[in-house]
Write a protein that holds these residues in place. Structure first.
Motif, mmCIF file in Angstrom:
data_model
loop_
_atom_site.group_PDB
_atom_site.id
_atom_site.type_symbol
_atom_site.label_atom_id
_atom_site.label_comp_id
_atom_site.label_asym_id
_atom_site.label_seq_id
_atom_site.Cartn_x
_atom_site.Cartn_y
_atom_site.Cartn_z
ATOM 1 N N UNK A 88 3.025 -52.906 45.684
ATOM 2 C CA UNK A 88 3.184 -54.263 46.214
ATOM 3 C C UNK A 88 1.831 -54.962 46.303
ATOM 4 N N UNK A 89 0.798 -54.241 46.747
ATOM 5 C CA UNK A 89 -0.543 -54.836 46.829
ATOM 6 C C UNK A 89 -1.065 -55.197 45.439
ATOM 7 N N UNK A 90 -0.761 -54.357 44.449
ATOM 8 C CA UNK A 90 -1.165 -54.677 43.075
ATOM 9 C C UNK A 90 -0.488 -55.956 42.598
ATOM 10 N N UNK A 91 0.797 -56.099 42.948
ATOM 11 C CA UNK A 91 1.560 -57.263 42.486
ATOM 12 C C UNK A 91 1.135 -58.544 43.191
ATOM 13 N N UNK A 92 0.486 -58.434 44.361
ATOM 14 C CA UNK A 92 0.014 -59.627 45.052
ATOM 15 C C UNK A 92 -0.968 -60.406 44.182
ATOM 16 N N UNK A 93 -1.790 -59.689 43.416
ATOM 17 C CA UNK A 93 -2.792 -60.339 42.568
ATOM 18 C C UNK A 93 -2.123 -61.133 41.455
ATOM 19 N N UNK A 94 -0.903 -60.728 41.097
ATOM 20 C CA UNK A 94 -0.189 -61.374 39.999
ATOM 21 C C UNK A 94 0.853 -62.367 40.487
ATOM 22 N N UNK A 95 1.050 -62.416 41.804
ATOM 23 C CA UNK A 95 2.107 -63.254 42.393
ATOM 24 C C UNK A 95 3.455 -62.940 41.755
ATOM 25 N N UNK A 96 3.688 -61.651 41.479
ATOM 26 C CA UNK A 96 4.926 -61.227 40.823
ATOM 27 C C UNK A 96 5.550 -60.091 41.604
ATOM 28 N N UNK A 97 6.785 -60.335 42.090
ATOM 29 C CA UNK A 97 7.451 -59.329 42.921
ATOM 30 C C UNK A 97 8.863 -59.059 42.424
ATOM 31 N N UNK A 98 9.036 -59.097 41.107
ATOM 32 C CA UNK A 98 10.322 -58.774 40.498
ATOM 33 C C UNK A 98 10.650 -57.319 40.789
ATOM 34 N N UNK A 99 11.845 -57.084 41.342
ATOM 35 C CA UNK A 99 12.231 -55.733 41.754
ATOM 36 C C UNK A 99 12.232 -54.775 40.569
ATOM 37 N N UNK A 100 12.692 -55.238 39.419
ATOM 38 C CA UNK A 100 12.704 -54.371 38.237
ATOM 39 C C UNK A 100 11.303 -53.916 37.853
ATOM 40 N N UNK A 101 10.323 -54.807 37.993
ATOM 41 C CA UNK A 101 8.931 -54.460 37.669
ATOM 42 C C UNK A 101 8.401 -53.417 38.637
ATOM 43 N N UNK A 102 8.663 -53.612 39.922
ATOM 44 C CA UNK A 102 8.207 -52.656 40.932
ATOM 45 C C UNK A 102 8.850 -51.296 40.699
#
Length: 317
Positions: A221-235
């Protein structure tokens, strides 16, 4: 009734009891069975479907009842266990270790009750495989067995069983064991939630497996903060899980949905930044936490913390 009872038994392997009762009708008797009429060895396999206990899995609809997976190759024993608990819990059945492992991964039960002596994967190997999988290693296991020696008990505990029940077992003991293990899981979940609402200053009292899983998820989740991307499939992909598996695993460990947990991690990070950087604007903080819309950030912040980001900063000073 002029019948007979015979027994064959071997230590550590089990016993076979044969009950023979003459067939009678009214005041007379049927003629003796001929060799052609004699039942075959696989008679149990060809018996009518309604002659054996019907083991039907619980449905998924409605309610929050805990899910109990019964892994037992004897249909009568499985049916007996199910009858003791199906008025309290959702009960699922597996007739061997292979099916039990597949269902454990698919439905993520709250607890597994397994026999030890089964064809194919036995109960000990089932315990080992459940413990070896990050998806299932948090699930409590109760081993039910006729093997009662101290060595057998120690082997089961080493394999990953949390508790042992010896056949024949007490109905009350079974219910107490299940209730206590599920109560422990509820306590852990409640402590996790309380710690999170308290601002994250206290580390959640999770099991080692849950702590590792939640830690990895938090890192993603912290990594995705930099990308502003929180798609559940990606996580889920970054954790090498399917979307549904991630959702079930997280719900079992913390009681949160993926979206809900992601929001809590981002807002917890926002709180930290508001305390550490009083010179940053709310917009700057929201971007650092992956919120491109400051208004949406404020709404989510207030939903979780109960106050606006500006009020939080004032209280933190």
């Amino acid at each position: 009734m002029d019948g007979t009872i015979e027994a064959e038994s071997a230590p550590g392997e089990g016993s076979t009891f044969t009950l023979t009762i003459p067939v009678s009708h009214g005041n007379g008797r049927w003629k003796p069975l001929s060799d052609e009429d004699e039942p075959t060895a696989d008679a149990m396999q060809t018996m009518p479907a309604d002659a054996a206990p019907q083991l039907r899995d619980a449905g998924e609809e409605g309610g929050k009842a805990a899910k109990v997976l019964v892994v037992e190759d004897n249909a009568d024993v499985a049916h007996y266990i199910g009858r003791q608990v199906n008025h309290i819990y959702k009960v699922y059945y597996a007739t061997n270790g292979d099916e039990g492992l597949e269902k454990a991964r698919r439905i993520l039960p709250d607890i597994v009750l397994t026999d030890i002596m089964m064809p194919g994967i036995d109960g000990l190997e089932l315990c080992r495989r459940i413990r070896a999988s990050e998806l299932t290693n948090h699930i409590p296991i109760i081993a039910i067995t006729a093997k009662t020696s101290q060595d057998d008990r120690e082997e089961g505990l080493r394999a990953g069983a949390n508790a042992y029940l010896h056949k024949p077992f007490s109905r009350n003991e079974l219910l107490i064991q299940i209730d206590q293990m599920l109560a422990m899981r509820r306590v852990l979940t409640e402590k996790t939630e309380q710690a999170r609402h308290a601002g994250g200053s206290e580390k959640p009292a999770l099991s080692d497996a849950d702590r590792e899983f939640v830690s990895r998820l938090t890192d993603v989740v912290h990594e995705q903060m930099k990308l502003c991307s929180f798609e559940v499939n990606t996580i889920a992909s970054k954790l090498c899980m399917s979307r549904s598996t991630l959702s079930r695993r997280l719900l079992s460990a913390t009681g949160d949905s993926v979206t809900g947990y992601t929001a809590k991690v981002r807002i917890a990070h926002a709180c930290k930044l508001l305390r550490q950087h009083p010179d940053w604007t709310t917009n700057e903080v929201s971007l650092q936490c992956g919120f491109e819309d400051p208004s949406y950030f404020s709404r989510v912040f207030k939903q979780i913390e109960g106050i606006s980001p500006s009020q939080y900063r004032k209280n933190a000073v």
